[in-house]
Design an enzyme around this catalytic site. Structure first.
Site, PDB file in Angstrom:
ATOM      1  N   ASP A  30      11.249  35.409  -3.366  1.00 20.61           N
ATOM      2  CA  ASP A  30      12.342  35.052  -2.491  1.00 20.61           C
ATOM      3  C   ASP A  30      12.178  33.573  -2.150  1.00 20.61           C
ATOM      4  O   ASP A  30      11.094  33.002  -2.301  1.00 20.61           O
ATOM      5  CB  ASP A  30      12.321  35.928  -1.235  1.00 20.61           C
ATOM      6  CG  ASP A  30      13.672  35.919  -0.506  1.00 20.61           C
ATOM      7  OD1 ASP A  30      13.816  36.631   0.495  1.00 20.61           O
ATOM      8  OD2 ASP A  30      14.571  35.165  -0.957  1.00 20.61           O
ATOM      9  N   SER A  31      13.258  32.949  -1.681  1.00 25.02           N
ATOM     10  CA  SER A  31      13.248  31.483  -1.520  1.00 25.02           C
ATOM     11  C   SER A  31      12.523  31.041  -0.247  1.00 25.02           C
ATOM     12  O   SER A  31      12.172  29.870  -0.129  1.00 25.02           O
ATOM     13  CB  SER A  31      14.693  30.979  -1.449  1.00 25.02           C
ATOM     14  OG  SER A  31      15.424  31.795  -0.527  1.00 25.02           O
ATOM     15  N   ASP A  72      18.982  30.116   0.960  1.00 23.40           N
ATOM     16  CA  ASP A  72      20.248  30.537   1.553  1.00 23.40           C
ATOM     17  C   ASP A  72      20.071  30.697   3.060  1.00 23.40           C
ATOM     18  O   ASP A  72      18.962  30.647   3.585  1.00 23.40           O
ATOM     19  CB  ASP A  72      20.693  31.873   0.939  1.00 23.40           C
ATOM     20  CG  ASP A  72      19.675  32.991   1.181  1.00 23.40           C
ATOM     21  OD1 ASP A  72      18.471  32.679   1.278  1.00 23.40           O
ATOM     22  OD2 ASP A  72      20.082  34.150   1.290  1.00 23.40           O
ATOM     23  N   ASP A 103      14.524  45.671  -3.435  1.00 18.41           N
ATOM     24  CA  ASP A 103      13.182  45.447  -2.892  1.00 18.41           C
ATOM     25  C   ASP A 103      13.191  45.892  -1.444  1.00 18.41           C
ATOM     26  O   ASP A 103      14.226  45.749  -0.758  1.00 18.41           O
ATOM     27  CB  ASP A 103      12.791  43.966  -2.966  1.00 18.41           C
ATOM     28  CG  ASP A 103      13.176  43.216  -1.689  1.00 18.41           C
ATOM     29  OD1 ASP A 103      14.346  42.776  -1.618  1.00 18.41           O
ATOM     30  OD2 ASP A 103      12.325  43.112  -0.773  1.00 18.41           O
TER      31      ASP A 103
HETATM   32  N1  0O1 Z   1      16.771  35.170   0.694  1.00 20.44           N
HETATM   33  C1  0O1 Z   1      17.213  36.262   1.327  1.00 20.44           C
HETATM   34  N2  0O1 Z   1      16.371  37.296   1.536  1.00 20.44           N
HETATM   35  C2  0O1 Z   1      16.850  38.406   2.213  1.00 20.44           C
HETATM   36  C3  0O1 Z   1      15.957  39.470   2.519  1.00 20.44           C
HETATM   37  C4  0O1 Z   1      14.489  39.446   2.096  1.00 20.44           C
HETATM   38  C5  0O1 Z   1      14.308  40.351   0.888  1.00 20.44           C
HETATM   39  N3  0O1 Z   1      12.887  40.725   0.717  1.00 20.44           N
HETATM   40  C6  0O1 Z   1      12.031  39.615   0.375  1.00 20.44           C
HETATM   41  C7  0O1 Z   1      10.599  40.024   0.240  1.00 20.44           C
HETATM   42  C8  0O1 Z   1       9.765  38.854  -0.195  1.00 20.44           C
HETATM   43  C9  0O1 Z   1       8.437  39.083   0.441  1.00 20.44           C
HETATM   44  C10 0O1 Z   1       8.683  39.864   1.691  1.00 20.44           C
HETATM   45  C11 0O1 Z   1      10.007  40.562   1.528  1.00 20.44           C
HETATM   46  C12 0O1 Z   1      16.456  40.555   3.235  1.00 20.44           C
HETATM   47  N4  0O1 Z   1      15.828  41.651   3.708  1.00 20.44           N
HETATM   48  C13 0O1 Z   1      16.793  42.350   4.363  1.00 20.44           C
HETATM   49  N5  0O1 Z   1      16.585  43.480   5.031  1.00 20.44           N
HETATM   50  C14 0O1 Z   1      15.241  44.023   5.220  1.00 20.44           C
HETATM   51  C15 0O1 Z   1      15.437  45.205   6.158  1.00 20.44           C
HETATM   52  C16 0O1 Z   1      14.140  45.820   6.474  1.00 20.44           C
HETATM   53  C17 0O1 Z   1      13.299  45.249   7.445  1.00 20.44           C
HETATM   54  C18 0O1 Z   1      12.091  45.868   7.729  1.00 20.44           C
HETATM   55  C19 0O1 Z   1      11.733  47.047   7.075  1.00 20.44           C
HETATM   56  C20 0O1 Z   1      12.592  47.586   6.108  1.00 20.44           C
HETATM   57  C21 0O1 Z   1      13.791  46.980   5.799  1.00 20.44           C
HETATM   58  N6  0O1 Z   1      17.994  41.765   4.303  1.00 20.44           N
HETATM   59  C22 0O1 Z   1      17.804  40.632   3.605  1.00 20.44           C
HETATM   60  C23 0O1 Z   1      18.692  39.601   3.297  1.00 20.44           C
HETATM   61  C24 0O1 Z   1      18.207  38.483   2.616  1.00 20.44           C
HETATM   62  C25 0O1 Z   1      19.071  37.357   2.331  1.00 20.44           C
HETATM   63  O1  0O1 Z   1      20.276  37.343   2.669  1.00 20.44           O
HETATM   64  N7  0O1 Z   1      18.528  36.285   1.710  1.00 20.44           N
END
Ligand code: 0O1
Length: 372
Positions: A93-94, A147, A267
């Protein structure tokens, strides 16, 4: 050089797609669940266990790794694959999402985001260019654009501003990434819970002709019904011949329903994080091993599973380990949970090939509802 990043559609069933991404470091069978390996480790697992469960790709985390051990240090050590002994594809991820959810004193401008490390307070600047540079230093195979993801509910003007900023950052990331055969940079569709903004974001990213597309800005507090509506608005606009990645999702039910709306990659920290908190995902639904009702239950979590953690240990033993705070509790439950998620994905891939995805969705929902 022939394009070394290809996505092939092998079968479709309604809007569900069975495909395959081929990259130099390996092939990714889709729909795919990508275990989260935040700091270069899938917590409580050995990497060869993660591989044995059927994972074709794992996630790395730019934000955590740039802070510790550092991107330039990682490059000097040969990159993340060498460091963590995972020779197959890695998606990173970024970092923007993690900065907004973890860092302190964040300041977001057109240029990028400045912040202080949640570890030691050191100040950093993350720009689209630096994010792509860091992901390159980590030797990431699939790199995400920088983003801005807004939490929901949010004002339409705020959602539109963040969506348009993310589009400008996508252009800058595309320029910074350049042409790296065998690697890919994915754009991220934003637009909150407003379908018209989702369509605008997807159309603009499509015009950039990227190698893949993520749907971001979801699983940030909205009801599942709203998330699914946004997928129904977004996926038909995205090019059918490119992979689609729904970020941060999700529960088994989220995954089944999102596959049926055209998503190929997922993920989520859920199976690993829940495992460390005493929660088991099984074919019969979620089981909280902290609950005293398991104290004398001699049954395993799932006697039909091929995973030793699900098949060989009594719930009484798992309950004991959880209550005693033993490390083995998180190890066995994480093993079980990732095994269940990969078995779910295999079931989905088989169902699409057999043209019976709707039946599979009904059957799994009935099993989860039955509990045990
Ligand atoms: N760049 C970017 N990343 C997002 C992420 C992170 C995705 N995992 C990245 C990994 C890289 C390493 C860590 C994660 C997201 N994660 C979630 N929801 C998680 C919801 C959740 C929270 C806690 C427990 C379970 C679900 N929405 C997301 C939206 C975005 C987004 O728009 N842009």
């Amino acid at each position: 050089m022939s394009d070394q990043f290809t996505f092939r559609l092998l079968a479709t069933d309604g809007d569900a797609r069975r495909g395959e991404i081929s990259m130099p470091r390996g092939t990714i069978r889709t729909p795919a669940f990508m275990p989260v390996g935040t700091g270069g480790t899938v917590k409580a697992m050995y990497m060869d266990q993660v591989r044995e469960l059927g994972a074709d790709i794992i996630l790395g985390n730019t934000y955590h790794l740039m802070l510790r051990p550092g991107a330039e240090r990682m490059a000097r050590l040969g990159g993340l694959h060498e460091f963590a002994r995972w020779p197959w594809p890695i998606l990173t991820d970024s970092g923007g999402f993690q900065v907004m959810s973890l860092a302190q004193l964040r300041k977001l401008t057109e240029k990028g985001v400045t912040f202080k490390s949640h570890i030691d307070g050191v100040a950093y600047e993350m720009t689209p260019e630096r994010s792509i540079e860091i992901q390159g230093l980590l030797d990431s195979d699939i790199q995400m654009q920088l983003d801005e993801c807004v939490a929901l509910p949010a004002e339409p003007a705020e959602i539109e501003r963040a969506m348009e900023l993310s589009l400008r950052w996508a252009e800058r990331c595309k320029t910074a990434f350049g042409d790296q055969p065998g690697k890919a940079m994915f754009g991220i569709v934003q637009g909150g819970d407003i379908a018209a903004l989702r369509v605008r974001s997807a159309e603009a990213l499509k015009a950039m002709d990227l190698k893949g597309y993520a749907v971001g800005g979801l699983a940030v507090g909205e009801p599942q019904s709203v998330m699914l509506e946004m997928l129904e608005a977004t996926c038909p606009v995205l090019p059918a011949e490119k992979p689609r990645y729904l970020m941060g999702v999700g529960t088994p039910d989220d995954i089944v329903k999102s596959v049926m709306r055209g998503i190929d990659m997922f993920d989520c920290v859920m199976p690993t994080r829940a495992g460390r908190h005493g929660l088991a995902y099984t074919r019969h639904g979620k089981i909280n091993l902290k609950n005293a009702r398991h104290a004398e239950d001699p049954r395993p979590l799932d006697e039909e599973s091929a995973c030793p953690a699900a098949r060989d240990y009594s719930r009484a033993y798992l309950h004991h380990l959880v209550k005693s705070g033993e490390n083995l509790a998180g190890m066995l439950l994480t093993w079980n949970n990732l095994s269940y998620y990969q078995d779910l994905m295999q079931g989905i891939r088989d169902a699409i090939e057999a043209g019976r995805m709707a039946d599979f969705a009904t059957e799994t929902a009935e099993q989860w509802a039955r509990g045990d």
